[in-house]
Motif scaffolding. Structure first.
Motif, PDB file in Angstrom:
ATOM      1  N   UNK A 236     143.038  85.373 -39.659  1.00  0.00           N
ATOM      2  CA  UNK A 236     142.049  85.844 -38.697  1.00  0.00           C
ATOM      3  C   UNK A 236     141.177  86.955 -39.272  1.00  0.00           C
ATOM      4  N   UNK A 237     141.765  87.748 -40.176  1.00  0.00           N
ATOM      5  CA  UNK A 237     141.025  88.874 -40.741  1.00  0.00           C
ATOM      6  C   UNK A 237     140.355  88.526 -42.080  1.00  0.00           C
ATOM      7  N   UNK A 238     140.518  87.276 -42.516  1.00  0.00           N
ATOM      8  CA  UNK A 238     139.944  86.811 -43.785  1.00  0.00           C
ATOM      9  C   UNK A 238     140.403  87.671 -44.963  1.00  0.00           C
ATOM     10  N   UNK A 239     141.701  87.963 -44.960  1.00  0.00           N
ATOM     11  CA  UNK A 239     142.298  88.728 -46.046  1.00  0.00           C
ATOM     12  C   UNK A 239     143.244  87.835 -46.841  1.00  0.00           C
ATOM     13  N   UNK A 240     143.681  88.314 -48.000  1.00  0.00           N
ATOM     14  CA  UNK A 240     144.377  87.468 -48.973  1.00  0.00           C
ATOM     15  C   UNK A 240     145.894  87.603 -48.883  1.00  0.00           C
ATOM     16  N   UNK A 241     146.559  86.501 -49.226  1.00  0.00           N
ATOM     17  CA  UNK A 241     148.007  86.485 -49.429  1.00  0.00           C
ATOM     18  C   UNK A 241     148.260  86.307 -50.913  1.00  0.00           C
ATOM     19  N   UNK A 242     148.936  87.274 -51.510  1.00  0.00           N
ATOM     20  CA  UNK A 242     149.408  87.097 -52.884  1.00  0.00           C
ATOM     21  C   UNK A 242     150.872  86.715 -52.815  1.00  0.00           C
ATOM     22  N   UNK A 243     151.243  85.621 -53.469  1.00  0.00           N
ATOM     23  CA  UNK A 243     152.610  85.128 -53.332  1.00  0.00           C
ATOM     24  C   UNK A 243     153.252  84.769 -54.645  1.00  0.00           C
ATOM     25  N   UNK A 244     154.579  84.802 -54.617  1.00  0.00           N
ATOM     26  CA  UNK A 244     155.365  84.351 -55.761  1.00  0.00           C
ATOM     27  C   UNK A 244     156.375  83.338 -55.266  1.00  0.00           C
ATOM     28  N   UNK A 483     132.876  84.732 -69.280  1.00  0.00           N
ATOM     29  CA  UNK A 483     134.125  85.454 -69.449  1.00  0.00           C
ATOM     30  C   UNK A 483     134.062  86.825 -68.776  1.00  0.00           C
ATOM     31  N   UNK A 484     132.927  87.523 -68.943  1.00  0.00           N
ATOM     32  CA  UNK A 484     132.761  88.815 -68.281  1.00  0.00           C
ATOM     33  C   UNK A 484     132.836  88.644 -66.762  1.00  0.00           C
ATOM     34  N   UNK A 485     132.130  87.627 -66.252  1.00  0.00           N
ATOM     35  CA  UNK A 485     132.155  87.348 -64.816  1.00  0.00           C
ATOM     36  C   UNK A 485     133.578  87.117 -64.314  1.00  0.00           C
ATOM     37  N   UNK A 486     134.388  86.423 -65.115  1.00  0.00           N
ATOM     38  CA  UNK A 486     135.736  86.059 -64.681  1.00  0.00           C
ATOM     39  C   UNK A 486     136.645  87.265 -64.497  1.00  0.00           C
ATOM     40  N   UNK A 487     136.438  88.336 -65.269  1.00  0.00           N
ATOM     41  CA  UNK A 487     137.304  89.514 -65.145  1.00  0.00           C
ATOM     42  C   UNK A 487     136.619  90.659 -64.410  1.00  0.00           C
ATOM     43  N   UNK A 488     135.432  90.368 -63.830  1.00  0.00           N
ATOM     44  CA  UNK A 488     134.723  91.413 -63.085  1.00  0.00           C
ATOM     45  C   UNK A 488     134.261  90.877 -61.724  1.00  0.00           C
ATOM     46  N   UNK A 489     133.032  90.383 -61.663  1.00  0.00           N
ATOM     47  CA  UNK A 489     132.426  90.012 -60.388  1.00  0.00           C
ATOM     48  C   UNK A 489     133.150  88.915 -59.642  1.00  0.00           C
ATOM     49  N   UNK A 490     133.683  87.931 -60.348  1.00  0.00           N
ATOM     50  CA  UNK A 490     134.374  86.836 -59.662  1.00  0.00           C
ATOM     51  C   UNK A 490     135.561  87.356 -58.861  1.00  0.00           C
ATOM     52  N   UNK A 491     136.327  88.254 -59.446  1.00  0.00           N
ATOM     53  CA  UNK A 491     137.496  88.805 -58.762  1.00  0.00           C
ATOM     54  C   UNK A 491     137.081  89.716 -57.615  1.00  0.00           C
ATOM     55  N   UNK A 492     136.090  90.571 -57.858  1.00  0.00           N
ATOM     56  CA  UNK A 492     135.632  91.476 -56.808  1.00  0.00           C
ATOM     57  C   UNK A 492     135.109  90.712 -55.604  1.00  0.00           C
ATOM     58  N   UNK A 493     134.373  89.626 -55.842  1.00  0.00           N
ATOM     59  CA  UNK A 493     133.823  88.852 -54.739  1.00  0.00           C
ATOM     60  C   UNK A 493     134.928  88.171 -53.935  1.00  0.00           C
ATOM     61  N   UNK A 494     135.936  87.608 -54.621  1.00  0.00           N
ATOM     62  CA  UNK A 494     136.994  86.883 -53.901  1.00  0.00           C
ATOM     63  C   UNK A 494     137.815  87.833 -53.043  1.00  0.00           C
ATOM     64  N   UNK A 495     138.087  89.026 -53.569  1.00  0.00           N
ATOM     65  CA  UNK A 495     138.870  90.009 -52.808  1.00  0.00           C
ATOM     66  C   UNK A 495     137.991  90.896 -51.933  1.00  0.00           C
ATOM     67  N   UNK A 576     139.142 101.574 -52.764  1.00  0.00           N
ATOM     68  CA  UNK A 576     138.152 100.574 -52.368  1.00  0.00           C
ATOM     69  C   UNK A 576     138.672  99.786 -51.179  1.00  0.00           C
ATOM     70  N   UNK A 577     137.944  99.844 -50.091  1.00  0.00           N
ATOM     71  CA  UNK A 577     138.337  99.146 -48.872  1.00  0.00           C
ATOM     72  C   UNK A 577     137.725  97.747 -48.858  1.00  0.00           C
ATOM     73  N   UNK A 578     138.552  96.766 -48.611  1.00  0.00           N
ATOM     74  CA  UNK A 578     138.070  95.390 -48.563  1.00  0.00           C
ATOM     75  C   UNK A 578     137.048  95.237 -47.441  1.00  0.00           C
ATOM     76  N   UNK A 579     136.014  94.466 -47.731  1.00  0.00           N
ATOM     77  CA  UNK A 579     135.004  94.171 -46.725  1.00  0.00           C
ATOM     78  C   UNK A 579     133.917  95.197 -46.599  1.00  0.00           C
ATOM     79  N   UNK A 580     133.892  96.189 -47.485  1.00  0.00           N
ATOM     80  CA  UNK A 580     132.866  97.247 -47.372  1.00  0.00           C
ATOM     81  C   UNK A 580     132.041  97.319 -48.634  1.00  0.00           C
ATOM     82  N   UNK A 581     131.541  96.189 -49.075  1.00  0.00           N
ATOM     83  CA  UNK A 581     130.673  96.183 -50.239  1.00  0.00           C
ATOM     84  C   UNK A 581     129.307  96.724 -49.874  1.00  0.00           C
TER      85      UNK A 581
END
Length: 581
Positions: A236-244, A483-495, A576-581
């Protein structure tokens, strides 16, 4: 006027767009100008000439266990020195938001190989909070080096609500009021800006301490109903689940992955541990992209976490978490705080028969390949065995079984026998394929944990080296921009974090890399004592010529292996608070 100018560098904006020679002007912690023309340097306090170098957004590390270290040394300089400007805490269901020192010690001590004594002392001495909002305020009161983002740990909120003893008993189910309290703790964390929740089902992650020693983590005892209720809040909050998932039960992996699907409800962002080219089961690497492709085509939002470098581990004697995955190994680690009893166990012939039986089982899910012919001795009081494998030592001693050769040396020398092996990501062509796969998130460094077992603080630089070398050799598997995108912007955007980009208006988290120094030094390990842990020697990376400057929030903090004088004295990084870009 600018606070800092970075001139003449090849600029990467973190989106994957083509790089270009540009001049950047930074003001008040933000990128004020990106110009093809030189900027007016009048009144500028710092001018950095980046000619011949790459100017990139600071990298994100999506999987760390800095939860204790950040309280003791908020600079987290081992990550900063390699261009990581944002780290995520709270992985693997573990956080220090709600538990006290003793419970935190039990949760972190054995699973993450962080000395329990220091976990207990740090949390008891420094904890001033009793809520997620209080935790954020406490972090923001520290002289942070990098930016911090955080998951709330499922084991943390479960143990705090039920008590660690009840939370780790299979016959105990939380009451309705306890479930509601857990839901409240999760909701409060999301309100405070946490990026989501981490939950673990891996059954060889064991507790330290005396009360619940060798039980699995509290989140592994959660019922499907409990997990569904917590996941509903994340949806409901569009937040992530990290799982193992539990590697011994494929159904656990499939269930956690499939939770990403919506099916008449919002989908769930799910990031699972972990996509790897595992030596023990090489064919499984083909399943990771397939599972993700199917789930995402059906409407899920699913990613694997992946360490984009060979997974080489070191061990002092038998103190390595991979031994937890089979019974005889777990029995030895159970006695890690009772060395005389463990010494007797390792010498016992009945125990050795048990160990040999476990060692010889070559089928079924596992992490470690269990091959002592693929385990090189790097340190030992007996210099004649250094550079050899335990298997070779056994052959030279008249055909002794590799297990007995290993145990003989451990019985005689204990933790003074140091050895290494690579358990996954050993095939370069497979590693390249995973690094370029869109269903894979690059990270999983475990920074701050397993201090004597591994060092992947510079995983991002090692990825850039491989990409750069492949491009120069005429066999590219991705562009440097990608490669730069993969370890920077791609991760920031998803989270959903304000990080990972370097455009006008973006945070001025910057790393400047000398591509000529993306060399073999990146593969080397060194050791560095941690004063806060009584001088415990931590495995680290030292390739100081590669990163010439690191800025966080526009402030210079590191360069060429030297930290800025202000680092650790004033707060540079933010929560850094999620959702406050």
């Amino acid at each position: 006027m600018y606070d800092t100018i970075i001139k003449n560098g090849r600029w990467f904006d973190g989106t994957g767009a083509p790089s270009a020679l540009r001049h950047l002007g930074i003001r008040a912690g933000r990128v004020a100008t990106v110009s093809a023309q030189p900027l007016d340097e009048t009144g500028c306090a710092r001018v950095i000439d980046a000619a011949g170098q790459w100017v990139m957004p600071g990298m994100l590390d999506i999987h760390t266990h800095y939860d204790v270290e950040v309280l003791l040394d908020p600079t987290l300089s081992e990550s900063l020195r390699h261009g990581v400007t944002t780290v995520m805490l709270g992985s693997c269901s573990l956080s220090t938001v709600h538990v006290d020192g003793a419970d935190a010690g039990d949760l972190f001590g054995r699973v993450e190989a962080i000395p329990r004594k220091h976990v207990v002392e740090a949390v008891d001495a420094l904890k001033t909070w009793n809520s997620a909002h209080g935790y954020v305020r406490a972090l923001e009161s520290l002289p942070l080096g990098p930016n911090i983002a955080a998951f709330i740990g499922h084991s943390d909120i479960r143990a705090a609500q039920m008590g660690l003893e009840r939370a780790t008993r299979p016959d105990e189910v939380p009451t309705e009021s306890e479930l509601k309290a857990m839901e409240h703790k999760l909701s409060e964390a999301l309100d405070a800006g946490f990026i989501g929740m981490s939950s673990q089902q891996l059954m060889f992650d064991k507790l330290d301490g005396e009360v619940c020693r060798s039980r699995t983590l509290p989140s592994t005892y959660a019922t499907a109903r409990e997990r569904r209720r917590l996941n509903r809040i994340l949806r409901d909050r569009k937040r992530a689940l990290q799982g193992g998932p539990d590697v011994a039960r494929p159904q656990s992996l499939l269930a956690m992955a499939a939770s990403s699907l919506g099916l008449f409800r919002p989908n769930l962002k799910v990031s699972l541990l972990s996509a790897a080219d595992i030596k023990a089961i090489p064919g499984v690497v083909h399943m990771f992209p397939l599972i993700a492709k199917v789930l995402n085509k059906l409407g899920g939002d699913f990613r694997w976490q992946h360490l984009p470098v060979p997974f080489e581990v070191y061990s002092d004697g038998i103190d390595l978490p991979v031994f937890e995955e089979f019974g005889s190994g777990a029995a030895a680690l159970h006695l890690s705080n009772q060395l005389e009893e463990r010494h007797a166990l390792l010498a016992d012939e009945n125990y050795r028969r048990w160990f040999r039986k476990d060692y010889d089982k070559k089928w079924g899910p596992r992490v470690w390949h269990r091959d002592f012919f693929d385990a090189e001795i790097t340190e030992c009081p007996d210099a004649s065995v250094i550079g050899k494998t335990f298997g070779q030592v056994g052959v030279e001693r008249g055909g002794v079984h590799p297990v007995d050769a290993f145990l003989d040396l451990v019985v005689e020398y204990g933790s003074k026998v140091r050895w290494r092996t690579t358990i996954s990501n050993h095939r370069p062509e497979v590693l390249d394929r995973l690094a370029a796969d869109p269903s894979v998130q690059l990270g999983f460094s475990d920074a701050g944990a397993h201090l004597r077992n591994m060092a992947f603080y510079n995983f991002g630089l090692r990825l850039l080296k491989r990409v750069h070398n492949a491009q120069q050799a005429g066999r590219p598997f991705m562009t440097v921009e990608h490669a730069v995108h993969r370890v920077t912007g791609e991760l920031a955007d998803w989270y959903d974090l304000d990080a990972g980009h370097l455009r006008v208006g973006d945070r001025a988290d910057v790393v400047i890399v000398d591509p000529a120094r993306l060399d073999e030094s990146l593969e080397d390990y060194a050791e560095n004592p941690i004063p806060e842990f009584d001088g415990l020697s931590r495995m680290v990376n030292r390739n100081d010529d590669t990163v010439t400057a690191v800025l966080v929030n526009g402030e210079y903090v590191f360069g060429l292996g030297e930290r800025a004088a202000a680092l650790g004295k004033t707060r540079v990084g933010d929560f850094l608070r999620a959702g406050r870009r």
